[in-house]
Design an enzyme around this catalytic site. Structure first.
Site, PDB file in Angstrom:
ATOM      1  N   GLU A  82       0.828  -1.207   0.000  1.00 47.96           N
ATOM      2  CA  GLU A  82       0.000   0.000   0.000  1.00 47.96           C
ATOM      3  C   GLU A  82       0.869   1.267   0.000  1.00 47.96           C
ATOM      4  OE1 GLU A  82      -2.978  -0.315  -0.600  1.00 47.96           O
ATOM      5  OE2 GLU A  82      -3.420  -2.391  -0.044  1.00 47.96           O
ATOM      6  N   CYS A 145      -7.610  -1.877   7.947  1.00 50.25           N
ATOM      7  CA  CYS A 145      -6.224  -1.830   7.467  1.00 50.25           C
ATOM      8  C   CYS A 145      -5.829  -0.401   7.111  1.00 50.25           C
ATOM      9  CB  CYS A 145      -6.026  -2.784   6.285  1.00 50.25           C
ATOM     10  SG  CYS A 145      -6.180  -4.519   6.788  1.00 50.25           S
ATOM     11  N   HIS A 169      -0.980  -5.745   2.159  1.00 57.14           N
ATOM     12  CA  HIS A 169      -2.115  -6.663   2.131  1.00 57.14           C
ATOM     13  C   HIS A 169      -1.672  -7.982   1.512  1.00 57.14           C
ATOM     14  CE1 HIS A 169      -5.403  -3.540   2.744  1.00 57.14           C
ATOM     15  NE2 HIS A 169      -5.837  -4.578   3.446  1.00 57.14           N
TER      16      HIS A 169
HETATM   17  N1  PCA Z   1      -8.061  -6.968   6.530  1.00 56.23           N
HETATM   18  C1  PCA Z   1      -9.036  -5.932   6.730  1.00 56.23           C
HETATM   19  C2  PCA Z   1      -8.993  -5.626   8.191  1.00 56.23           C
HETATM   20  C3  PCA Z   1      -8.246  -6.727   8.821  1.00 56.23           C
HETATM   21  C4  PCA Z   1      -7.611  -7.446   7.711  1.00 56.23           C
HETATM   22  O1  PCA Z   1      -6.790  -8.369   7.807  1.00 56.23           O
HETATM   23  C5  PCA Z   1      -8.825  -4.723   5.821  1.00 56.23           C
HETATM   24  O2  PCA Z   1      -8.356  -4.893   4.685  1.00 56.23           O
HETATM   25  O3  PCA Z   1      -9.138  -3.610   6.229  1.00 56.23           O
END
Ligand code: PCA
Length: 224
Positions: A82, A145, A169
């Protein structure tokens, strides 16, 4: 000189899932030494109410030189680095405390967006070089996240030492997708081709990608 540690966070399971690959990867990296740095792993709650304080508290407790937070992005096929956090909390599903934010701000007087301070391009290149698919992403969503990334970046601005912060992610694990395929077939309400969340990556590759990301951070932050 004693080096400051690298903090790896991993979100706990959420959304009715029994496992979060981010949490599993964090546990495997905890206490390892990578590129000469101690890695400290911490689980994070999927709870809006715990942010931003939890981020500031971890910086205060551990004083890391870098923070790489991990979360699941269902349906993602690759390591997704990200670039940016936005000051919006808008949840498709409730968090683990049952809270569902709609059109809220993460931080009342905060900037509209904050940029990751990790060497994202170098991380992506190094992960690709190892044969693992990886992309740079311009949205971490508007769920926990994104809130996590925003909170760490803001806490880092107030910390007494520089801290590089960012978010990665990760995809589902293959065994999670196998379970999804079984459940979709049993529910018989959607045809398989109507779903787009069947991509996965092994835990071993996810952990390897994060190891590479940590090494790149250490090379870019040699003085800490
Ligand atoms: N993914 C979610 C919140 C916790 C996670 O592992 C997200 O992408 O916000």
């Amino acid at each position: 000189m004693k080096h400051r540690p690298v903090l790896i966070t991993g979100f706990e399971p959420y959304g009715g899932r029994g496992t979060n690959p981010a949490h599993e990867a964090m546990k495997l990296l905890h206490r390892r030494t990578i590129a000469g740095r101690q890695v400290v792993g911490r689980g994070l709650p999927v709870s809006f109410g715990r942010f931003p304080d939890i981020a500031a508290d971890l910086l205060h407790e551990l004083d890391p030189s870098a923070v790489i937070s991990l979360g699941l992005w269902p349906g993602e096929s690759m390591i997704r680095i990200e670039r940016i956090a936005v000051n919006i909390a808008d949840f498709g599903i409730p968090d683990n405390e049952g809270v569902r934010a709609v059109d809220q701000l993460v931080e009342a007087d905060g900037a509209a967006a904050l940029m990751s301070t990790l060497p994202v391009r170098a991380m992506q290149s190094a992960i690709l070089q190892d044969g693992i698919p990886a992309s740079l992403s311009a949205t971490a969503g508007t769920y926990l996240c994104n809130i996590c990334l925003y909170s760490f970046l803001q806490a880092a601005q107030r910390h007494h030492q520089p801290v590089a912060c960012g978010f990665i992610h990760v995809p589902y694990l293959p065994e999670q997708v196998a379970d999804l395929l079984v459940a979709t077939r049993e529910q018989a309400s959607l045809e398989l081709h109507q779903r787009c969340d069947f991509a996965s990556m092994s835990l071993e590759r996810i952990v390897r990608a994060v190891e590479i990301a940590i090494s790149q951070c250490v090379h870019e932050i040699p003085t800490n």
